[in-house]
Design a protein around this motif. Structure first.
Motif: not given
Length: 346
Positions: A274-275, A303-304, A324-326, A329-332
């Motif tokens: 994700v990064t 994020p979605e 992964v869940t949305v 991704v939001k947390k990352i």
């Protein structure tokens, strides 16, 4: 009337009438149009190198196949986030006192529209490869090769821009493939083509013939997110990633790394993946690969949408790693602003 018998009065009256009409018909409206169509805040005039690149774009006839106008129709949504407005072209000024300049809006799309190509493809490496051999990055491309914009050298100087062309597309060339000044100028011009965000408070023009709210709510089944409705990971990958990493996920040897069997993609922890999507990556430059731009940030991916792309990559081409869940991704993404960010740890 006496004026018709006096040629001096007749020509003087005709001249005054001509000048008066010129002001009201041409000069006045021109000033009004200029004031009403000022450049958008945030738009920048072309630099000297980009201006040279525009001249190369014209000289090579690129406008014959590529437009620079996102029309107000649904099918044009892939080329930009909004339809073009007059202010998008207000920053185009004369080249000099002797030469006017073209808006290059075009009238035919044998190739894709280039209005927002600087955002869609912000990396130098892709553009140089595409110019040298379009089939190296887009297998079905009908664009001709512009090999004459590159020099072949036995040794490259420190300031030379060396293009890492895969062996299958070198056509027997054994030396270093170096971008000429014209190629660098053209790429600089192409990267400058970006749609500017409208000023705050201004509504974004909507595309005509769009889907209804009910149709949008229904959505297409997401192949990447694994939910009944949501973004289509395969389509998002094709739009944002496929031109470099290819539809088969195998990338291009010596140019773009493969995602098929990638340690990053197969890692159950999706932080690095994700990064990289959101912040770019230059960790493999020493291996000959170009620097990856922050595609997620440049293309304003939600994020979605990032989750859908990640899950598509994790479940395609034989890859089979943890989805992964949305929320993941939001947390990352939220951790990027923290002092102990993922990037700092890496």
């Amino acid at each position: 009337m006496e004026i018709y018998n006096d040629h001096k009065k007749l020509f003087t009256a005709a001249l005054c009438l001509f000048l008066l009409l010129t002001f009201f018909v041409a000069i006045g409206p021109a000033f009004t149009s200029q004031n009403n169509n000022a450049p958008l805040p945030g738009s920048k005039p072309l630099s000297s190198l980009q201006t040279e690149g525009k001249a190369v774009f014209i000289a090579e006839g690129c406008v014959a196949c590529h437009t620079q106008q996102v029309r107000n129709v649904e099918m044009d949504k892939v080329w930009g986030p909004r339809p073009n407005v007059a202010a998008d072209y207000a920053n185009i000024t004369r080249t000099d006192v002797w030469r006017n300049t073209a808006t290059l809006m075009g009238s035919e799309r044998t190739g894709p529209d280039l209005t927002n190509i600087g955002t869609r493809q912000p990396g130098d490496d892709w553009h140089y490869l595409h110019l040298f051999n379009p089939r190296s990055v887009v297998s079905q491309s009908v664009m001709p090769s512009y090999e004459w914009l590159f020099d072949i050298k036995d040794y490259a100087w420190p300031n030379d821009v060396v293009v890492n062309v895969p062996d299958d597309f070198k056509k027997g060339i054994s030396g270093k493939i170096v971008a000429s000044h014209k190629a660098m100028a053209l790429v600089a011009y192409l990267k400058s083509l970006k749609e500017v965000t409208l000023p705050d408070g201004k509504p974004v023009p909507l595309f005509l013939y769009g889907k209804t709210a009910a149709e949008k709510a229904g959505g297409a089944t997401s192949k990447g997110a694994g939910t009944k409705s949501g973004p289509d990971g395969e389509a998002l990958y094709a739009t944002n990633c496929q031109s470099c990493h290819q539809g088969n996920g195998e990338g291009l040897v010596g140019a773009f790394p493969a995602l098929k069997g990638s340690k990053v993609v197969l890692d159950d922890n999706a932080e690095l993946q994700v990064t990289i999507i959101m912040k770019g990556y230059n960790g493999r430059v020493s291996e000959g690969y170009g620097e990856m731009p922050p595609v997620g940030t440049n293309n304003n991916l939600k994020p979605e949408e990032v989750a859908a792309i990640v899950n598509h990559e994790r479940s395609s081409w034989g890859n089979n790693s943890k989805k992964v869940t949305v929320d993941d991704v939001k947390k990352i993404i939220a951790s990027f602003d923290k002092p102990a960010s993922v990037a700092a740890k890496k």
